[in-house]
Design a protein around this motif. Structure first.
Motif, PDB file in Angstrom:
ATOM      1  N   GLY A   1      -7.619  -4.102   4.595  1.00  0.00           N
ATOM      2  CA  GLY A   1      -8.793  -4.695   3.663  1.00  0.00           C
ATOM      3  C   GLY A   1      -7.672  -5.946   2.968  1.00  0.00           C
ATOM      4  N   TYR A   2      -6.782  -5.549   2.638  1.00  0.00           N
ATOM      5  CA  TYR A   2      -5.719  -6.335   2.135  1.00  0.00           C
ATOM      6  C   TYR A   2      -5.355  -7.600   3.059  1.00  0.00           C
TER       7      TYR A   2
ATOM      8  N   ASP B   1      -8.208  11.772   6.794  1.00  0.00           N
ATOM      9  CA  ASP B   1      -8.780  11.079   5.583  1.00  0.00           C
ATOM     10  C   ASP B   1      -7.972  10.172   5.082  1.00  0.00           C
ATOM     11  N   ALA B   2      -6.447  10.730   4.896  1.00  0.00           N
ATOM     12  CA  ALA B   2      -5.472  10.031   4.514  1.00  0.00           C
ATOM     13  C   ALA B   2      -5.122   8.639   5.222  1.00  0.00           C
TER      14      ALA B   2
ATOM     15  N   ILE C   1     -16.189   0.795   8.933  1.00  0.00           N
ATOM     16  CA  ILE C   1     -15.711   1.727   8.365  1.00  0.00           C
ATOM     17  C   ILE C   1     -14.722   2.386   9.364  1.00  0.00           C
TER      18      ILE C   1
ATOM     19  N   LYS D   1      -7.553  -8.602   5.430  1.00  0.00           N
ATOM     20  CA  LYS D   1      -8.664  -9.307   5.621  1.00  0.00           C
ATOM     21  C   LYS D   1      -8.988 -10.277   4.397  1.00  0.00           C
TER      22      LYS D   1
ATOM     23  N   GLU E   1      -7.861   5.904   4.970  1.00  0.00           N
ATOM     24  CA  GLU E   1      -7.684   5.410   3.821  1.00  0.00           C
ATOM     25  C   GLU E   1      -6.859   4.463   3.745  1.00  0.00           C
TER      26      GLU E   1
ATOM     27  N   VAL F   1       0.790  -1.023   0.050  1.00  0.00           N
ATOM     28  CA  VAL F   1       0.122  -0.198   0.134  1.00  0.00           C
ATOM     29  C   VAL F   1       0.828   1.048   0.083  1.00  0.00           C
TER      30      VAL F   1
ATOM     31  N   ASN G   1      -7.643   1.468   6.003  1.00  0.00           N
ATOM     32  CA  ASN G   1      -8.571   0.776   5.182  1.00  0.00           C
ATOM     33  C   ASN G   1      -8.129  -0.216   4.072  1.00  0.00           C
ATOM     34  N   MET G   2      -7.012   0.337   3.585  1.00  0.00           N
ATOM     35  CA  MET G   2      -6.393  -0.589   2.435  1.00  0.00           C
ATOM     36  C   MET G   2      -5.453  -1.706   3.075  1.00  0.00           C
TER      37      MET G   2
END
Lengths: 180, 123
Positions: free
Chosen positions: A103-104, A92-93, A120, A106, A96, A21, A99-100
């Protein structure tokens, strides 16, 4: 279904996800440090923390924490514009990126644990805060260095003690653990 | 002819990045609209003549797969190109998106070149 997760395997996965990421989205290379497990991970005295919940046959929390200086650097690289203080774009950065990365993780864990969901991200910014999981499990801490600044990914997961049918979303007849 | 584009993502950061990437392409772009979830996206699609949708999957209120399903059931949007851009990398999610009629799929993290390449293929 697995009832134990190999901490070294998860740490490797976190390193892979984080480096992917960071290099892809920010063009930054991180130096991975030795991972460890601890009951209550230390957080930077002034910094930013982003939390995401895992749900499925295993439940828990993942987080990313770093200093305000590093958070601003991440936002600089992501948005290609300078940031000198923690404001909306910086949060926000960080959200995110968390999250990435998680998410990877997960997606890879689903190969072992079956379908999972992510919440979220929630971002907390302040001084001298601590975090605690109600699970009686230790947190896996996977640290990195970006220059002189430290960034940590923390994961605390355990098998879900409640059968999926016992957990219903408010206002929904669908069991939480079965909907992905 | 310039084409209007809709970016659907609950992350303001990703909307901003995709906006920038779109402006870097050679595509004849009109306006770029943004929506934070599937519900907002449907409203934007009613209000504007959108020629391309870039959509996340995991979003509150109405997720990207529910949005895609609604679009494909609507004669007006049956052929609208929809590129899914998401952290969801599991094979069953990719298959579900394809079966629902996604035009393409990009996994986050992404590079600007990956997005441009997909868009070139789609358009």
């Amino acid at each position: 279904m697995e009832d134990k997760l190999d901490q070294n395997q998860i740490a490797d996965l976190v390193r892979l996800a984080t480096n992917d990421v960071f290099s892809t989205m920010l063009g930054l290379e991180l130096k991975p440090l030795e991972s460890f497990s601890v009951a209550e991970p230390e957080l930077p005295p002034a910094g930013i923390l982003s939390l995401i919940g895992f749900a499925g046959s295993w439940v828990g929390t993942g987080s990313m924490s770093c200093s305000t200086a590093l958070a601003c650097q991440l936002a600089d690289a992501l948005f290609m514009s300078p940031h000198s203080a923690v404001e909306e774009e910086v949060m926000d950065a960080v959200a995110e990126m968390t999250n990435m990365i998680l998410g990877y993780v997960k997606t890879e864990l689903e190969e072992i644990l079956g379908p999972m969901m992510l919440s979220i991200p929630t971002v907390i910014y302040g001084r001298n805060f601590i975090k605690r999981s109600l699970h009686k499990r230790e947190w896996l801490v996977v640290p990195f260095l970006s220059g002189e600044e430290r960034l940590e990914i923390h994961i605390c997961m355990a098998p879900d003690p409640a059968p999926p049918m016992e957990r219903i979303r408010p206002g929904s007849s669908k069991p939480l653990g079965l909907h992905v | 002819m310039a084409m209007d584009v809709l970016i659907v993502d609950d992350s303001a950061a990703i909307r901003k990045i995709l906006h920038r990437v779109l402006r870097q392409t050679d595509m004849p772009l009109g306006e770029v609209f943004e929506a934070g979830d599937g519900v907002e996206a449907l409203q934007a699609l009613k209000d504007h003549k959108i020629g391309l949708v870039l959509s996340d999957i995991n979003m509150p209120n109405m997720d990207g797969l529910q949005l895609l399903s609604k679009l494909r059931q609507d004669q007006a949007f049956r052929d609208l190109p929809v590129l899914m851009i998401t952290t969801e990398g599991s094979q069953h999610k990719v298959m579900e998106a394809v079966q629902l009629g996604a035009t393409g799929y990009v996994r986050k993290p992404f590079t600007a070149d990956q997005i441009k390449e997909k868009l070139t293929g789609i358009l």
